[in-house]
Design a protein around this motif. Structure first.
Motif, short mmCIF file in Angstrom:
data_model
loop_
_atom_site.label_atom_id
_atom_site.label_comp_id
_atom_site.label_asym_id
_atom_site.label_seq_id
_atom_site.Cartn_x
_atom_site.Cartn_y
_atom_site.Cartn_z
N VAL A 1 0.85 -1.20 0.00
CA VAL A 1 0.00 0.00 0.00
C VAL A 1 0.88 1.25 0.00
N CYS A 2 1.88 1.29 0.87
CA CYS A 2 2.75 2.46 0.96
C CYS A 2 3.55 2.67 -0.32
N LYS A 3 3.83 1.60 -1.04
CA LYS A 3 4.57 1.70 -2.30
C LYS A 3 3.83 2.58 -3.30
N PHE A 4 2.51 2.58 -3.25
CA PHE A 4 1.70 3.37 -4.18
C PHE A 4 1.46 4.80 -3.69
N ARG A 5 2.09 5.20 -2.57
CA ARG A 5 2.02 6.57 -2.05
C ARG A 5 0.59 7.12 -2.02
N PRO A 6 -0.23 6.61 -1.12
CA PRO A 6 -1.65 6.97 -1.12
C PRO A 6 -1.97 8.43 -0.76
N GLY A 7 -1.08 9.12 -0.09
CA GLY A 7 -1.37 10.51 0.27
C GLY A 7 -2.26 10.64 1.49
N VAL A 8 -2.64 9.53 2.11
CA VAL A 8 -3.40 9.53 3.37
C VAL A 8 -2.66 8.60 4.33
N PRO A 9 -2.89 8.77 5.63
CA PRO A 9 -2.21 7.88 6.59
C PRO A 9 -2.61 6.42 6.38
N VAL A 10 -1.65 5.54 6.60
CA VAL A 10 -1.88 4.10 6.56
C VAL A 10 -1.68 3.59 7.98
N VAL A 11 -2.65 2.83 8.48
CA VAL A 11 -2.54 2.24 9.82
C VAL A 11 -2.46 0.73 9.66
N ALA A 12 -1.34 0.16 10.07
CA ALA A 12 -1.13 -1.28 9.97
C ALA A 12 -1.51 -1.92 11.30
#
Length: 120
Positions: free
Chosen positions: A36-47
């Motif tokens: 997910v982070c590889k695609f640089r979503p521009g929103v926070p990611v919570v694992a």
């Protein structure tokens, strides 16, 4: 492209399209969060993970990713609801905000196969 990478790509595109405030990823190995982070979503990611090592990896290495250690990821809906309440208390999301949730139907490594849109 693997199933989890396809789900990750679709989740990021969906998050952009619906203006999601956060992407929540249930992960056993950290690979789905990494994708997910590889695609640089521009929103926070919570694992969300049960493994402290994976949590440290996600928090320390992946750009835009925070992590939370859980006792179990078996009851995904209840866990996600709890995390959304925590994010709401921190002011990262508010009522009716869309979020994207990625998880697997089983809590096994490599079992990521579900993406859904949820609302706070």
């Amino acid at each position: 492209m693997s199933t989890s990478e396809s789900i990750a790509s679709s989740a990021v595109k969906t998050a952009i399209d619906i203006n999601a405030k956060v992407i929540i990823v249930c992960t056993e190995s950290g690979q789905t969060a990494k994708q997910v982070c590889k695609f640089r979503p521009g929103v926070p990611v919570v694992a969300l993970t049960t493994d402290p090592h994976v949590a440290r990896f996600c928090q320390g290495v992946l750009k835009g990713c925070t992590s939370k250690i859980l006792e179990s990821t078996q009851h995904t809906d209840a866990v996600v609801r709890e995390v959304l309440n925590d994010l709401k208390k921190k002011g990262l999301v508010k009522d009716a905000d869309p979020v994207v949730v990625i998880h697997g139907l089983t809590a096994n490594v490599g079992a990521t196969n579900t993406m859904k849109i949820d609302y706070v």
